[in-house]
Design a protein around this motif. Structure first.
Motif, PDB file in Angstrom:
ATOM      1  N   VAL A 131     -29.961 -13.800 -10.449  1.00 19.09           N
ATOM      2  CA  VAL A 131     -29.905 -13.221  -9.005  1.00 19.09           C
ATOM      3  C   VAL A 131     -28.802 -14.187  -8.280  1.00 19.09           C
ATOM      4  O   VAL A 131     -28.125 -13.609  -7.522  1.00 19.09           O
ATOM      5  CB  VAL A 131     -31.248 -13.111  -8.476  1.00 19.09           C
ATOM      6  CG1 VAL A 131     -31.184 -12.668  -6.961  1.00 19.09           C
ATOM      7  CG2 VAL A 131     -32.013 -12.211  -9.377  1.00 19.09           C
ATOM      8  N   GLU A 132     -29.106 -15.383  -8.476  1.00 22.82           N
ATOM      9  CA  GLU A 132     -28.081 -16.410  -7.665  1.00 22.82           C
ATOM     10  C   GLU A 132     -26.771 -16.139  -8.170  1.00 22.82           C
ATOM     11  O   GLU A 132     -25.899 -16.293  -7.336  1.00 22.82           O
ATOM     12  CB  GLU A 132     -28.510 -17.756  -8.172  1.00 22.82           C
ATOM     13  CG  GLU A 132     -27.850 -18.907  -7.198  1.00 22.82           C
ATOM     14  CD  GLU A 132     -28.170 -20.256  -7.789  1.00 22.82           C
ATOM     15  OE1 GLU A 132     -27.344 -21.160  -7.234  1.00 22.82           O
ATOM     16  OE2 GLU A 132     -29.062 -20.610  -8.592  1.00 22.82           O
ATOM     17  N   THR A 133     -26.248 -16.335  -9.384  1.00 23.40           N
ATOM     18  CA  THR A 133     -24.975 -16.318  -9.762  1.00 23.40           C
ATOM     19  C   THR A 133     -24.355 -15.163  -9.959  1.00 23.40           C
ATOM     20  O   THR A 133     -23.148 -14.983 -10.293  1.00 23.40           O
ATOM     21  CB  THR A 133     -24.807 -17.160 -11.101  1.00 23.40           C
ATOM     22  OG1 THR A 133     -25.643 -16.286 -12.165  1.00 23.40           O
ATOM     23  CG2 THR A 133     -25.597 -18.468 -10.981  1.00 23.40           C
ATOM     24  N   GLY A 134     -25.255 -14.214 -10.416  1.00 24.21           N
ATOM     25  CA  GLY A 134     -24.518 -12.587 -10.780  1.00 24.21           C
ATOM     26  C   GLY A 134     -24.181 -12.521 -12.196  1.00 24.21           C
ATOM     27  O   GLY A 134     -23.797 -11.783 -12.772  1.00 24.21           O
ATOM     28  N   GLN A 135     -24.318 -13.584 -13.021  1.00 24.41           N
ATOM     29  CA  GLN A 135     -24.290 -13.659 -14.602  1.00 24.41           C
ATOM     30  C   GLN A 135     -25.567 -13.958 -15.306  1.00 24.41           C
ATOM     31  O   GLN A 135     -26.357 -14.587 -14.770  1.00 24.41           O
ATOM     32  CB  GLN A 135     -23.279 -14.791 -14.975  1.00 24.41           C
ATOM     33  CG  GLN A 135     -22.070 -14.622 -13.991  1.00 24.41           C
ATOM     34  CD  GLN A 135     -21.114 -13.617 -14.293  1.00 24.41           C
ATOM     35  OE1 GLN A 135     -21.554 -12.445 -14.960  1.00 24.41           O
ATOM     36  NE2 GLN A 135     -19.973 -13.324 -13.707  1.00 24.41           N
ATOM     37  N   MET A 136     -25.638 -13.311 -16.308  1.00 23.88           N
ATOM     38  CA  MET A 136     -26.846 -13.682 -17.241  1.00 23.88           C
ATOM     39  C   MET A 136     -26.593 -15.061 -17.900  1.00 23.88           C
ATOM     40  O   MET A 136     -26.240 -14.893 -19.157  1.00 23.88           O
ATOM     41  CB  MET A 136     -27.158 -12.611 -18.351  1.00 23.88           C
ATOM     42  CG  MET A 136     -27.786 -11.101 -17.648  1.00 23.88           C
ATOM     43  SD  MET A 136     -28.000 -10.076 -18.698  1.00 23.88           S
ATOM     44  CE  MET A 136     -26.205  -9.133 -18.628  1.00 23.88           C
ATOM     45  N   MET A 137     -26.640 -16.005 -17.183  1.00 23.32           N
ATOM     46  CA  MET A 137     -26.282 -17.483 -17.792  1.00 23.32           C
ATOM     47  C   MET A 137     -27.577 -18.012 -18.494  1.00 23.32           C
ATOM     48  O   MET A 137     -28.717 -18.232 -17.735  1.00 23.32           O
ATOM     49  CB  MET A 137     -26.167 -18.181 -16.362  1.00 23.32           C
ATOM     50  CG  MET A 137     -25.848 -19.816 -17.152  1.00 23.32           C
ATOM     51  SD  MET A 137     -24.543 -20.152 -18.334  1.00 23.32           S
ATOM     52  CE  MET A 137     -23.143 -20.149 -17.151  1.00 23.32           C
ATOM     53  N   THR A 138     -27.509 -18.280 -19.680  1.00 19.01           N
ATOM     54  CA  THR A 138     -28.605 -18.656 -20.634  1.00 19.01           C
ATOM     55  C   THR A 138     -28.535 -20.099 -21.170  1.00 19.01           C
ATOM     56  O   THR A 138     -29.372 -20.555 -21.801  1.00 19.01           O
ATOM     57  CB  THR A 138     -29.288 -17.688 -21.652  1.00 19.01           C
ATOM     58  OG1 THR A 138     -28.042 -17.403 -22.444  1.00 19.01           O
ATOM     59  CG2 THR A 138     -29.490 -16.396 -20.900  1.00 19.01           C
ATOM     60  N   MET A 139     -27.491 -20.588 -20.941  1.00 16.86           N
ATOM     61  CA  MET A 139     -27.001 -22.031 -21.546  1.00 16.86           C
ATOM     62  C   MET A 139     -27.585 -23.095 -20.419  1.00 16.86           C
ATOM     63  O   MET A 139     -27.311 -22.961 -19.164  1.00 16.86           O
ATOM     64  CB  MET A 139     -25.748 -22.311 -21.669  1.00 16.86           C
ATOM     65  CG  MET A 139     -25.099 -21.304 -22.776  1.00 16.86           C
ATOM     66  SD  MET A 139     -25.463 -21.719 -24.432  1.00 16.86           S
ATOM     67  CE  MET A 139     -24.452 -23.039 -24.940  1.00 16.86           C
ATOM     68  N   ASP A 140     -28.086 -24.200 -20.912  1.00 15.35           N
ATOM     69  CA  ASP A 140     -28.615 -25.263 -19.848  1.00 15.35           C
ATOM     70  C   ASP A 140     -27.831 -26.230 -19.919  1.00 15.35           C
ATOM     71  O   ASP A 140     -27.302 -26.678 -20.978  1.00 15.35           O
ATOM     72  CB  ASP A 140     -30.042 -25.448 -20.348  1.00 15.35           C
ATOM     73  CG  ASP A 140     -31.255 -24.447 -20.115  1.00 15.35           C
ATOM     74  OD1 ASP A 140     -31.014 -23.902 -18.790  1.00 15.35           O
ATOM     75  OD2 ASP A 140     -32.047 -24.245 -21.033  1.00 15.35           O
TER      76      ASP A 140
END
Length: 332
Positions: free
Chosen positions: A270-279
Motif C-alpha cells: 500500500v505504501e509503495t504501490g509495488q508488491m515488494m517482497t525482498m527484504d
C-alpha cells in the motif's frame, strides 16, 4: 490480477478525491447504464476496501461494489489529490525502503507498469494530470475536460476536477447496506480492515482444519483477503513452506508466520504501490527492484532461474489453473 494492496490504494484515492463530493456517473460502454443513473448526482459518503473488493457508498445508503478480477482497473485523470504519506509507484512522493531510509525524489519507473497512480489495477497506460500536494491549481491549458472516453469504460465517475474510469471489472453492482454487509461477511480477514490479532486467530483456525493444500488456501478469499498469485508465491517462499502441504498439516507457528508476513507485505504494498517482497536491500538495490519486477521477488516469475538462496532452479506448475512458482529445495 490486482491484489489487495492495489484495492486499498484505490480506496484511498476515492477517499481523497470523491468522498464528500457530488458525483456525475455514466456508463460509456452501456453495460451499467441503469446503475449509473441511480448514483448520478449523488454524493459519495464513504469508501471501504476489503481484500480485492471495493465498496463506495452514496446518499440514501446505496453502495457500489466493484471487484476488479483478472483485468479490471480504475484509470484516474484530472486533478488527483495525492496522500503525501503514501508513495506512488514512480517514487516521487517520499519513497522509503523497508528500513525507513528516505530515498531521493528521482522517479523510479516500472517498465511493467505495475500499479501506477494513473491506473490502479491491471497494468495499462493512461493520461493523467497529477498534483503532488493538496493544492490544486486547475487543468493545464492543453488538457481536455472532461477527458475523452478511451476503450470500453464500464463506469465513469466524475467530480468537477477528477475523473475515474472503470474498465474490465469482474463485478460492478449496486447493493443495499444488507447486501454489502453480506458480501463482506463472505470474505476472510484483511489486515487493514480487521483487528490484526483477531484476524490471525481466524486465519489460523481456518487453515488448521482444512485438508486443502496451503497453496490453494492462500488464494481463497474466504480464508484470507487480498492475497493473489504474486503474494501467494512470495509468502510461501519466505516461510520456506511447501505449497502442497495440507493446511491442517502446516505447523501452527508457520501458519501464524504466514499471516504476520502478509500483514507486513500488504502494508509495504500500500505504501509503495509495488508488491515488494525482498527484504533489507541497499538503497541502490531497492531502487532497482522498484523499477523492475524481476528484481523485487524471490520466486515469482522466475521459472528456470536459480533460487536466490540455494541456487536450485525455480519451478512453475499449474495449481487450480494459476501459475505457482516455488523452490523445490528451500520449500521441500
Amino acid at each position: 490480477m490486482p491484489e489487495g494492496h492495489s484495492v486499498h490504494r484505490i480506496a484511498r484515492q476515492f477517499d481523497r478525491n470523491f468522498v464528500g463530493r457530488p458525483v456525475v456517473a455514466s456508463s460509456p460502454q452501456g453495460r451499467f447504464v441503469e446503475g449509473a443513473a441511480v448514483i448520478d448526482g449523488r454524493t459519495a459518503t464513504e469508501v471501504r476496501a476489503v481484500g480485492k473488493q471495493m465498496f463506495l457508498a452514496f446518499d440514501d445508503d446505496i453502495w457500489l461494489r466493484v471487484h476488479l478480477g483478472m483485468y479490471g482497473a480504475w484509470d484516474f485523470a484530472g486533478e488527483i489529490l495525492v496522500d503525501p504519506t503514501i508513495a506512488s509507484a514512480n517514487g516521487r512522493m517520499g519513497q522509503t525502503n523497508q528500513r525507513g531510509t528516505a530515498l531521493d525524489d528521482a522517479p523510479i519507473l516500472d517498465a511493467a507498469g505495475e500499479n501506477s497512480l494513473a491506473s490502479i489495477g491491471a497494468p495499462r497506460r493512461t493520461r493523467v494530470h497529477v498534483r503532488m500536494s493538496e493544492q490544486t491549481t486547475g487543468l493545464a491549458e492543453d488538457e481536455q475536460w472532461p477527458p475523452a472516453v478511451v476503450g470500453q469504460v464500464r463506469l465513469r465517475l466524475m467530480t468537477d476536477i477528477t475523473c475515474a474510469d472503470l474498465r474490465g471489472p469482474t463485478a460492478c453492482a449496486l447493493q443495499t447496506p444488507e447486501e454489502m454487509a453480506a458480501s463482506v461477511a463472505k470474505l476472510g480477514p484483511d489486515p487493514l480492515v480487521d483487528d490484526v490479532a483477531v484476524g490471525e486467530e481466524r486465519f489460523t483456525a481456518t487453515v488448521r482444519r482444512k485438508p486443502t493444500p496451503i497453496g490453494l488456501l492462500l488464494m481463497d478469499q474466504a480464508v484470507v483477503s487480498g492475497i493473489g498469485n504474486v503474494y501467494r508465491a512470495e509468502v510461501l517462499f519466505r516461510a520456506r513452506q511447501n505449497p502442497h502441504t495440507p493446511g491442517r498439516d502446516v505447523p501452527e507457528e508457520t501458519v501464524r508466520a504466514l499471516w504476520r508476513d502478509w500483514v507486513k507485505l500488504l502494508s509495504i504494498g500500500v505504501e509503495t504501490g509495488q508488491m515488494m517482497t525482498m527484504d533489507d536491500l541497499a538503497p541502490d538495490d531497492y531502487r532497482r527492484a522498484m523499477a523492475s519486477r524481476d528484481d523485487r521477488h524471490w520466486v515469482y516469475h522466475r521459472a528456470g532461474l536459480p533460487c536466490r538462496v540455494c541456487g536450485t532452479a525455480i519451478v512453475v506448475e499449474e495449481m487450480a489453473s494459476r501459475k505457482l512458482y516455488w523452490c523445490p529445495r528451500c520449500q521441500a
